[in-house]
Design a protein around this motif. Structure first.
Motif, short mmCIF file in Angstrom:
data_model
loop_
_atom_site.label_atom_id
_atom_site.label_comp_id
_atom_site.label_asym_id
_atom_site.label_seq_id
_atom_site.Cartn_x
_atom_site.Cartn_y
_atom_site.Cartn_z
N LYS A 18 -6.15 -9.99 8.86
CA LYS A 18 -5.81 -9.27 7.63
C LYS A 18 -5.44 -10.26 6.52
N LEU A 19 -6.02 -10.03 5.35
CA LEU A 19 -5.69 -10.80 4.16
C LEU A 19 -4.94 -9.88 3.20
N TYR A 20 -3.84 -10.37 2.64
CA TYR A 20 -3.05 -9.60 1.70
C TYR A 20 -3.35 -10.09 0.29
N VAL A 21 -3.73 -9.18 -0.59
CA VAL A 21 -4.11 -9.55 -1.95
C VAL A 21 -3.30 -8.73 -2.94
N CYS A 22 -2.69 -9.38 -3.90
CA CYS A 22 -1.92 -8.69 -4.94
C CYS A 22 -2.87 -7.91 -5.84
N ASP A 23 -2.59 -6.63 -6.04
CA ASP A 23 -3.46 -5.81 -6.87
C ASP A 23 -3.10 -5.90 -8.35
N TRP A 24 -2.23 -6.85 -8.71
CA TRP A 24 -1.95 -7.15 -10.11
C TRP A 24 -2.68 -8.42 -10.54
N CYS A 25 -2.64 -9.46 -9.69
CA CYS A 25 -3.15 -10.78 -10.10
C CYS A 25 -4.16 -11.38 -9.12
N PHE A 26 -4.35 -10.77 -7.93
CA PHE A 26 -5.32 -11.19 -6.92
C PHE A 26 -4.94 -12.46 -6.18
#
Length: 313
Positions: A73-81
């Motif tokens: 699993k990769l976690y990606v910020c949905d504001w800045c990626f």
């Protein structure tokens, strides 16, 4: 969270199959569609930015072949990626991400529900590089991810949450005068006509420059279907409700000038629609067939893009 990516070779990180099992974008979790090596260091086990920081331990599996999972699993910020493989790191960053309160770029389209911002790659390099990295998990023909200085990115935001939902990139110095290089609506926001909105907006940019333009070729099969939907609706709307509505014949050149769509794209669209004959560069329009096509395809009289909402220079 990620700060810098090192380019390793000229393969653009393309793999035969997905190597990241799942990605969490904000509160949305989804499977990936395509494989990409660009998130990883040379050991294919460690995220690139952690490798550069001297961290060589990873929770991902080692590479055996190109069909195995490298990371669960990769976690990606949905504001800045920005991204990480550690949930606590993701949650800590997400709570204080600077893009929550201030989105990058300048507003170029402002409607009641969505906003489109122009984000310059040269000015917002980290944001646009991370955006391109995320895109590579969902587009098989996405190659550019590092040299963002030569591109503008037009990002569509939800006005309720101020979160990005999709984007297209535009090369600043396109020899073919293309108005779009790459387009993606993020999986959680698909089927909301955002792709059509972004395509329509790209043509408004061309019209502002007095150019007849179109997307970079070749298009992916998925991209081609999106464009055929836009092109056919635009052509039908012009022939039924536009300045050409009273004409029994109109030339391809005239229709191209009015719509801003290239002649070869119009020709392809007419073959796709199968209702308009072309002889000697002239369209012979059967209004009855065209109205039936419009009814069958639920064509609206008004286009999706609202021109009064444009803030194009």
């Amino acid at each position: 969270m990620h700060h810098k990516l090192e380019v390793e070779d000229g393969t653009y990180g393309l793999l035969k199959g997905p190597n990241i099992s799942k990605v969490r974008l904000g509160n949305h979790e989804m499977g990936t569609w395509y494989g990409t090596a660009v998130y990883f260091a040379r050991d294919h086990k460690t995220l690139g930015f952690k490798y550069l920081n001297g961290e060589k331990q990873s929770r991902s599996k080692s590479l055996v072949n190109q069909e195995e999972t490298w990371l669960e699993k990769l976690y990606v910020c949905d504001w800045c990626f920005k991204y990480t493989d550690v949930e606590d790191e993701f949650l800590g960053h997400h709570a204080r991400c600077s893009h929550r309160a201030r989105q990058p770029g300048q507003i170029r389209y402002l409607a009641a529900d969505v906003t489109i911002r122009r984000v310059r790659g040269s000015r917002h390099k980290l944001f646009t590089q991370n955006l391109c990295l995320f895109t590579k998990m969902f587009l098989d023909n996405k190659s550019m991810f590092f040299a963002v200085d030569y591109f503008d990115f037009y990002v569509v935001y939800d006005n309720l949450t101020n979160k990005p939902m999709g984007f297209f990139s535009k090369e600043l110095l396109s020899t073919d005068r293309n108005n779009l290089a790459c387009i993606l609506v993020f999986p959680p926001y698909q089927r909301r006509h955002l792709g059509t909105l972004l395509i329509a907006f790209s043509y408004e940019l061309s019209k502002a420059e007095r150019l007849i333009s179109g997307p970079e070729k070749p298009l992916s099969p998925f991209g081609l279907m999106g464009y055929l939907k836009y092109w056919s609706s635009t052509v039908a709307r012009e022939l039924l409700y536009g300045r050409s509505c009273a004409e029994d014949e109109i030339t391809l050149n005239a229709l191209s000038r009015i719509t801003g769509i290239r002649i070869d794209d119009i020709t392809l669209t007419l073959k796709y629609m199968e209702i308009v004959k072309v002889e000697n560069n002239k369209l012979h329009v059967d209004r009855g067939c065209l109205k039936n096509w419009a009814r069958k395809n639920k064509l609206s009289k008004a286009p999706l893009l609202q021109k009064e909402c444009l803030l194009v220079e």
